[in-house]
Scaffold this active site. Structure first.
Site, PDB file in Angstrom:
ATOM      1  N   LYS A  22      32.346  42.816  24.583  1.00 15.84           N
ATOM      2  CA  LYS A  22      33.588  43.097  25.310  1.00 15.84           C
ATOM      3  C   LYS A  22      34.262  41.794  25.755  1.00 15.84           C
ATOM      4  CE  LYS A  22      33.370  44.077  29.885  1.00 15.84           C
ATOM      5  NZ  LYS A  22      34.236  43.263  30.746  1.00 15.84           N
ATOM      6  N   ASN A  23      33.484  40.883  26.343  1.00 14.19           N
ATOM      7  CA  ASN A  23      34.100  39.683  26.915  1.00 14.19           C
ATOM      8  C   ASN A  23      34.581  38.697  25.856  1.00 14.19           C
ATOM      9  OD1 ASN A  23      33.747  40.729  29.403  1.00 14.19           O
ATOM     10  ND2 ASN A  23      32.106  39.331  30.043  1.00 14.19           N
ATOM     11  N   CYS A 124      38.176  41.000  43.688  1.00 15.52           N
ATOM     12  CA  CYS A 124      37.536  42.198  43.153  1.00 15.52           C
ATOM     13  C   CYS A 124      36.180  42.351  43.826  1.00 15.52           C
ATOM     14  CB  CYS A 124      37.406  42.124  41.639  1.00 15.52           C
ATOM     15  SG  CYS A 124      36.136  41.002  41.117  1.00 15.52           S
ATOM     16  N   ARG A 129      37.780  35.458  43.169  1.00 14.90           N
ATOM     17  CA  ARG A 129      38.201  35.227  41.784  1.00 14.90           C
ATOM     18  C   ARG A 129      39.672  34.806  41.634  1.00 14.90           C
ATOM     19  NH1 ARG A 129      35.417  39.723  38.014  1.00 14.90           N
ATOM     20  NH2 ARG A 129      35.445  38.071  36.474  1.00 14.90           N
ATOM     21  N   ASP A 314      26.070  37.865  34.670  1.00 18.42           N
ATOM     22  CA  ASP A 314      26.254  39.260  34.264  1.00 18.42           C
ATOM     23  C   ASP A 314      24.932  39.975  33.974  1.00 18.42           C
ATOM     24  OD1 ASP A 314      28.928  38.994  34.592  1.00 18.42           O
ATOM     25  OD2 ASP A 314      29.462  39.002  32.469  1.00 18.42           O
ATOM     26  N   ARG A 407      33.564  50.886  31.260  1.00 18.72           N
ATOM     27  CA  ARG A 407      34.311  49.657  30.952  1.00 18.72           C
ATOM     28  C   ARG A 407      33.515  48.744  30.022  1.00 18.72           C
ATOM     29  NH1 ARG A 407      34.883  46.368  35.616  1.00 18.72           N
ATOM     30  NH2 ARG A 407      35.656  45.025  33.981  1.00 18.72           N
TER      31      ARG A 407
HETATM   32  C1  UD1 Z   1      34.080  35.884  32.903  1.00 15.52           C
HETATM   33  C2  UD1 Z   1      33.494  37.221  32.496  1.00 15.52           C
HETATM   34  C3  UD1 Z   1      32.546  37.743  33.561  1.00 15.52           C
HETATM   35  C4  UD1 Z   1      31.477  36.689  33.861  1.00 15.52           C
HETATM   36  C5  UD1 Z   1      32.107  35.347  34.193  1.00 15.52           C
HETATM   37  C6  UD1 Z   1      31.097  34.231  34.379  1.00 15.52           C
HETATM   38  C7  UD1 Z   1      35.254  38.210  31.163  1.00 15.52           C
HETATM   39  C8  UD1 Z   1      36.304  39.256  31.034  1.00 15.52           C
HETATM   40  N1  UD1 Z   1      34.603  38.160  32.327  1.00 15.52           N
HETATM   41  O1  UD1 Z   1      34.841  36.100  34.086  1.00 15.52           O
HETATM   42  O2  UD1 Z   1      31.954  38.934  33.097  1.00 15.52           O
HETATM   43  O3  UD1 Z   1      30.711  37.109  34.982  1.00 15.52           O
HETATM   44  O4  UD1 Z   1      33.008  34.951  33.138  1.00 15.52           O
HETATM   45  O5  UD1 Z   1      30.323  34.094  33.214  1.00 15.52           O
HETATM   46  O6  UD1 Z   1      34.980  37.474  30.230  1.00 15.52           O
HETATM   47  N2  UD1 Z   1      37.301  30.466  39.540  1.00 15.52           N
HETATM   48  C9  UD1 Z   1      38.168  29.832  40.407  1.00 15.52           C
HETATM   49  N3  UD1 Z   1      39.465  29.618  39.997  1.00 15.52           N
HETATM   50  C10 UD1 Z   1      39.902  29.997  38.756  1.00 15.52           C
HETATM   51  C11 UD1 Z   1      39.008  30.640  37.874  1.00 15.52           C
HETATM   52  C12 UD1 Z   1      37.700  30.865  38.299  1.00 15.52           C
HETATM   53  O7  UD1 Z   1      37.802  29.483  41.525  1.00 15.52           O
HETATM   54  O8  UD1 Z   1      41.088  29.759  38.444  1.00 15.52           O
HETATM   55  C13 UD1 Z   1      35.899  30.727  39.975  1.00 15.52           C
HETATM   56  C14 UD1 Z   1      35.586  32.218  40.040  1.00 15.52           C
HETATM   57  O9  UD1 Z   1      35.995  32.796  41.262  1.00 15.52           O
HETATM   58  C15 UD1 Z   1      34.076  32.217  39.863  1.00 15.52           C
HETATM   59  C16 UD1 Z   1      33.840  31.027  38.914  1.00 15.52           C
HETATM   60  O10 UD1 Z   1      35.028  30.246  38.967  1.00 15.52           O
HETATM   61  O11 UD1 Z   1      33.441  31.953  41.104  1.00 15.52           O
HETATM   62  C17 UD1 Z   1      33.595  31.437  37.477  1.00 15.52           C
HETATM   63  O12 UD1 Z   1      34.627  32.315  37.066  1.00 15.52           O
HETATM   64  P1  UD1 Z   1      35.108  32.454  35.552  1.00 15.52           P
HETATM   65  O13 UD1 Z   1      34.187  31.699  34.659  1.00 15.52           O
HETATM   66  O14 UD1 Z   1      36.559  32.157  35.498  1.00 15.52           O
HETATM   67  O15 UD1 Z   1      34.881  34.000  35.303  1.00 15.52           O
HETATM   68  P2  UD1 Z   1      35.862  35.003  34.582  1.00 15.52           P
HETATM   69  O16 UD1 Z   1      36.489  34.357  33.404  1.00 15.52           O
HETATM   70  O17 UD1 Z   1      36.733  35.645  35.597  1.00 15.52           O
END
Ligand code: UD1
Length: 430
Positions: A22-23, A124, A129, A314, A407
């Site tokens: 999915k991701n 969320c 996030r 995850d 999901r």
């Molecule tokens: C993706 C995955 C999710 C997984 C995560 C970490 C998808 C759809 N989701 O989520 O299942 O748990 O990677 O492997 O692929 N952060 C910031 N600012 C930003 C972006 C991120 O502070 O602009 C922080 C987030 O709050 C979090 C950390 O960085 O604490 C990692 O987040 P990120 O790697 O971006 O996760 P997602 O891409 O949202």
């Protein structure tokens, strides 16, 4: 709302087909927005998040065709995306609220059309996030970013410009968004401290198949030389390492044996090493994994989540549930998200012995038995941890809010019934 009922206590035995990731699929779908040609994705999972992303693209103007396919005799989906006539550049609140990954339209639309309106996703269940890393990097590439009324208004005069970007955190989402934006930019973009998750690698592979020039795959420094346009491609989505890891735990927690077909062991080395060190037999095959915990006496292990190739956040909830059935004490530490222990209060209701220390650490002690109970979770992976606890528990467990599971876990009950689980979905009106 549907519920899932499980009568626990049976060792699981048999084969489970692992779906496409999915991701990986979510950013791949959005990469199709970068070209007027057709992008075809095979090994796609049938999940509500994929349907939601497809509807968002259709609203933008993408034409989508779907076909049923078979891999090893198992039904999968192939989708073709044709984004020739994009006539809407808005990702509205109703889409983004239901699925955060809607923000993957930002990079490609901005790169190809110079303008996007995207509702901000907000927090969320597992944490705040934010999107600051995505937005700051796009600004460095010359985009104008304004935030008004809960929306990001992003625009660029002419093409985005190549830039040298150092991410504050190795964010998966920001890496994917920036990769897509940089493919059509003027000049070269370098991303330092990029995420190395396999889903990012899958996106790089597709983008290069579409004519992009990206080097550094599977490393933390990515270099993207912008090109004038991208073309269509046919691409097979990688297998879902989190689904595979979740069912590996289902074998371990029930002291059963499951063969995971279409799973890629190379993507799961850290979780598989933990299972081995606990006493589970793991056999890695070219296109599958055999997880055998029959008659095993498992011992607990400490786990700390980390960026890939570290232990994936995850799979934290699922492994935490497993530690309840392993000898001794295990310390589970969550480092990626600030609020990812929402499964613990529900597990306590099933007889678990867990002490939470602050937001980040939990000590899990083995219990003689878990007992079935009505439970509910606030996110996808936490919901699966409750399924696992239900499979190991004595008596009946009812899991509420099944839409979280839909999901991310394709044909969940069917797959678990296929290995002998006593599991049914109860429709709301039953
Ligand atoms: C993706 C995955 C999710 C997984 C995560 C970490 C998808 C759809 N989701 O989520 O299942 O748990 O990677 O492997 O692929 N952060 C910031 N600012 C930003 C972006 C991120 O502070 O602009 C922080 C987030 O709050 C979090 C950390 O960085 O604490 C990692 O987040 P990120 O790697 O971006 O996760 P997602 O891409 O949202």
């Amino acid at each position: 709302m549907d519920k899932i009922k499980i009568i626990g206590g049976k060792p699981l035995d048999g084969k489970i087909f692992i779906s496409g990731a999915k991701n990986a699929a979510l950013p791949l779908i959005c990469a199709s927005l970068l070209t007027k040609d057709t992008v075809t994705l095979t090994n796609m999972p049938m999940l509500s998040d994929i349907r939601a992303m497809n509807s968002l693209l259709e609203q933008l103007g993408t034409k989508i065709d779907s076909f049923n396919d078979f891999i090893d005799g198992h039904e999968t989906k192939t989708y073709s995306y044709r984004s020739k006539n994009i006539d809407n550049l808005v990702a509205p609140y109703d889409f983004v609220r239901k699925m955060r990954a809607s923000y993957y339209v930002l990079g490609p639309l901005l790169a190809r059309f110079g303008k996007v309106e995207l509702s901000l996703p907000g927090g969320c269940a597992i944490g705040a996030r934010p999107m600051d890393i995505h937005l700051e990097a796009l600004e460095k590439m010359g985009a104008k970013i304004e935030i008004r009324n809960g929306y990001v208004y992003a625009s660029s005069e002419g093409k985005l410009k190549g830039a040298h970007i150092i991410f504050r955190l190795a964010s998966v989402g920001a890496t994917c968004n920036l990769l897509m934006a940089a493919t059509l930019a003027e000049g070269t973009t370098v991303i330092e401290n990029a995420a190395k998750e396999p889903e990012v690698g899958d996106l790089i592979t597709l983008l290069n198949e579409m004519g992009a020039r990206i080097s550094g795959i599977n490393t933390s420094i990515l270099t993207i030389e912008g090109v004038d346009e991208l073309h269509g491609a046919i691409h097979k989505v990688i297998s879902d390492r989190i689904e595979a890891g979740s069912y590996a735990v289902a074998a371990a927690i029930t002291r059963g044996r499951i063969e995971l077909i279409n799973a890629q062991p190379s993507l799961l080395q850290t979780p598989l090493d933990i299972l081995r060190s606990m006493g589970v037999k793991i056999e890695e095959k070219e296109n599958g994994i055999i997880v055998d915990a029959r008659n095993a006496k498992l011992t607990g292990r400490d786990i700390m989540t980390d960026y890939y190739p570290g232990f994936p956040t995850d799979l934290q909830a699922q492994f935490l549930a497993l530690m309840l059935t392993a000898e001794g004490a295990s310390m589970i530490t969550e480092t990626i998200f600030e609020n990812r222990f929402m499964h613990i209060p529900e597990l306590l209701r099933m007889g678990a012995n867990i002490n939470v220390h602050g937001h980040a650490s939990a000590i899990v002690r083995s219990v003689d038995k878990l007992y079935g109970a009505p439970v509910m979770a606030t996110d996808l992976r936490a919901s699966f941890a409750l399924i696992l606890a239900g499979l190991a528990a004595e008596g009946e467990t009812t899991i509420n809010r099944v839409y979280h599971l839909d999901r991310g876990y394709e044909k969940l009950e069917e797959k678990l019934r296929g290995v002998g689980a006593d599991i049914v979905r109860v429709k709301d009106n039953d």
